[in-house]
Design an enzyme around this catalytic site. Structure first.
Site, PDB file in Angstrom:
ATOM      1  N   GLY A   1      49.976  44.929  47.367  1.00  0.00           N
ATOM      2  CA  GLY A   1      48.754  44.329  46.856  1.00  0.00           C
ATOM      3  C   GLY A   1      48.290  45.126  45.660  1.00  0.00           C
ATOM      4  O   GLY A   1      48.576  46.323  45.564  1.00  0.00           O
TER       5      GLY A   1
ATOM      6  N   SER B   1      37.267  47.398  43.269  1.00  0.00           N
ATOM      7  CA  SER B   1      35.824  47.648  43.189  1.00  0.00           C
ATOM      8  C   SER B   1      35.138  47.492  44.534  1.00  0.00           C
ATOM      9  O   SER B   1      34.138  48.151  44.800  1.00  0.00           O
ATOM     10  CB  SER B   1      35.183  46.730  42.148  1.00  0.00           C
ATOM     11  OG  SER B   1      35.455  45.383  42.439  1.00  0.00           O
TER      12      SER B   1
ATOM     13  N   LYS C   1      46.904  38.105  45.450  1.00  0.00           N
ATOM     14  CA  LYS C   1      47.107  39.484  45.022  1.00  0.00           C
ATOM     15  C   LYS C   1      47.929  40.281  46.018  1.00  0.00           C
ATOM     16  O   LYS C   1      48.085  41.487  45.878  1.00  0.00           O
ATOM     17  CB  LYS C   1      45.756  40.161  44.808  1.00  0.00           C
ATOM     18  CG  LYS C   1      44.915  39.465  43.754  1.00  0.00           C
ATOM     19  CD  LYS C   1      43.529  40.017  43.704  1.00  0.00           C
ATOM     20  CE  LYS C   1      42.647  39.151  42.836  1.00  0.00           C
ATOM     21  NZ  LYS C   1      41.252  39.518  42.966  1.00  0.00           N
TER      22      LYS C   1
ATOM     23  N   THR D   1      38.354  43.077  42.216  1.00  0.00           N
ATOM     24  CA  THR D   1      38.979  42.777  43.494  1.00  0.00           C
ATOM     25  C   THR D   1      38.754  43.757  44.634  1.00  0.00           C
ATOM     26  O   THR D   1      38.137  44.800  44.482  1.00  0.00           O
ATOM     27  CB  THR D   1      40.496  42.559  43.269  1.00  0.00           C
ATOM     28  OG1 THR D   1      40.952  41.643  44.210  1.00  0.00           O
ATOM     29  CG2 THR D   1      41.296  43.820  43.327  1.00  0.00           C
TER      30      THR D   1
END
Length: 183
Positions: free
Chosen positions: A57, A136, A45, A13
């Site tokens: 988040g 990421s 998220k 994500t």
């Protein structure tokens, strides 16, 4: 630092948040990956908590993130919405509790004036420039957000949206199905 067999490397994500001109905005992509497979493209998220006054988040293992989200929401209620105290309580539990210590996730938590990163090592980081990105695709979104703030007149929401789109174009664990919330 290498990952052990007990703590596999997590790819997941992109979450990006900023506070600019009195607006607090937090956004994330919607992709859930399992290994090298996209399992879902429309996950939310980013959540609103405590009477819509706090945004959070998460990135990392989904089950771990939901566990932490629930724990943080309990802390926030116990602290009657005091964001800093709730975050410190969560970080302390996360660092010291044997079960929580094994969770693999990170959280961005913010209200209209404070932006914080909370990690499983007990870190609580408040960025100097009111810009944060995790996951990421976080480094891509962070770079884009910093450049857009410095070199454009875009509003906070547009900066978060464009930064997430740029990350989605680069990071294979990030998609362009975005959820963006604003305070």
């Amino acid at each position: 630092m290498s990952q052990s067999k007990f703590y596999p490397e997590v790819h997941s994500t992109t979450v990006c948040g900023i506070i600019k001109d009195g607006k607090a905005v937090l956004g994330a992509d919607g992709q859930v990956s399992f290994g090298n497979t996209v399992m879902k493209q429309t996950t939310r998220k980013v959540r609103r908590l405590y009477n819509n006054s706090v945004l959070t988040g998460f990135a990392g293992s989904t089950a771990d993130a939901f566990t932490l989200l629930q724990r943080f929401e309990e802390k926030l209620e116990a602290q009657r919405g005091n964001l800093e105290r709730a975050v410190v309580d969560l970080a302390k539990d996360w660092r010291t509790d044997r079960y929580l210590r094994r969770l693999e996730a990170m959280m961005v938590i913010m209200n209209s004036s404070k932006l914080l990163l909370v990690s499983g090592t007990g870190d609580i980081i408040e960025p100097d420039d009111n810009i944060i990105a995790i996951g990421s695709g976080g480094p891509f979104a962070l770079s884009a957000a910093r450049a857009l703030i410095k070199h454009s007149s875009l509003e906070a929401r547009s900066i978060v949206e464009e930064s997430l789109k740029i990350a989605a174009d680069i990071c294979i664990y990030t998609n362009s199905n975005l959820t963006i919330e604003e305070l």
